[in-house]
Design an enzyme around this catalytic site. Structure first.
Site, PDB file in Angstrom:
ATOM      1  N   HIS A  68       0.834  -1.217   0.000  1.00  0.00           N
ATOM      2  CA  HIS A  68       0.000   0.000   0.000  1.00  0.00           C
ATOM      3  C   HIS A  68       0.861   1.256   0.000  1.00  0.00           C
ATOM      4  O   HIS A  68       1.838   1.339   0.747  1.00  0.00           O
ATOM      5  CB  HIS A  68      -0.934   0.016   1.220  1.00  0.00           C
TER       6      HIS A  68
ATOM      7  N   SER B 178      -6.439   3.973  -5.850  1.00  0.00           N
ATOM      8  CA  SER B 178      -5.891   4.695  -4.696  1.00  0.00           C
ATOM      9  C   SER B 178      -5.967   6.210  -4.913  1.00  0.00           C
ATOM     10  O   SER B 178      -6.292   6.971  -3.986  1.00  0.00           O
ATOM     11  CB  SER B 178      -4.443   4.249  -4.469  1.00  0.00           C
ATOM     12  N   GLN B 179      -5.708   6.617  -6.138  1.00  0.00           N
ATOM     13  CA  GLN B 179      -5.800   8.058  -6.464  1.00  0.00           C
ATOM     14  C   GLN B 179      -7.215   8.573  -6.172  1.00  0.00           C
ATOM     15  O   GLN B 179      -7.394   9.617  -5.547  1.00  0.00           O
ATOM     16  CB  GLN B 179      -5.452   8.251  -7.946  1.00  0.00           C
TER      17      GLN B 179
ATOM     18  N   GLU C 276      -9.471   7.263  -4.174  1.00  0.00           N
ATOM     19  CA  GLU C 276      -9.773   7.214  -2.740  1.00  0.00           C
ATOM     20  C   GLU C 276      -9.098   8.362  -1.998  1.00  0.00           C
ATOM     21  O   GLU C 276      -9.722   9.019  -1.151  1.00  0.00           O
ATOM     22  CB  GLU C 276      -9.308   5.860  -2.167  1.00  0.00           C
TER      23      GLU C 276
END
Ligand code: 3AL
Length: 173
Positions: free
Chosen positions: A67, A84-85, A87
């Site tokens: 992560h 991830s971007q 989130e």
């Protein structure tokens, strides 16, 4: 997407679609594919989570180490995965002041030094104000408890990502 479609996917398509349900761990999707057919999204999710639970501690820590930091260097450089971007920006971590970024960088470093893996939190469920608060709180937790908490967060992230793929609202979050 529906479960019939998932059950009809060949290996390559399945890993393309589900390879980042667990951040940067396509191996898990590769292993889960062998367990098809799935009865529904909950069943599919359970296979992802059972795989994580069955790993030795070194494997579970390995998942955490895949992560990226929250509000870390990869966010600045634009090298995060698409999920991830989304989130991190959805949680407001792209609009931190310089002093807030610095504070988070320090806490992230302390956390990593104490536990040996990065701080993981399902950012979409909390928002930017909760990140430093939770980081400071979890820094005080005993390592075995913290490993469990961090893996629970990985599962929450996975549940949200699966729900996105199915266009559904996840239960129990
Ligand atoms: N470090 C960390 O928690 N990263 C994860 N959290 C999240 O919501 N998306 C991520 O990539």
């Amino acid at each position: 997407m529906d479960i019939e479609k998932v059950n009809s996917m060949d290996f390559g398509e399945f890993v393309d679609v589900f390879g980042n349900v667990i951040e940067r761990c396509p191996l898990i999707a590769a292993a889960v594919w062998s367990q098809r057919p799935f009865s529904d999204v909950e069943d599919l999710e359970k296979h992802f989570f059972d795989f994580i639970d069955a790993l030795p501690q070194s494997g579970q820590e390995g998942i955490l180490r895949c992560h990226p930091d929250l509000a870390g260097r990869e966010l600045q450089r634009g090298t995060l995965t698409a999920e991830s971007q989304r989130e991190q920006s959805g949680a407001g971590l792209t609009s931190l002041r310089a002093d807030e970024r610095l504070q988070l960088a320090e806490l992230n470093a302390q956390y990593r030094a104490r536990f040996g893996f990065p701080f993981v939190l399902a950012a979409r469920l909390r928002g930017r104000a909760a990140v430093p608060r939770e980081l400071a709180r979890r820094l005080q937790c005993p390592p075995p408890q913290e490993l469990r908490t961090a893996l629970d967060e990985v599962k929450k992230i996975g549940r949200l990502r699966l729900a996105d793929l199915f266009g559904a609202h996840p239960a129990g979050l």
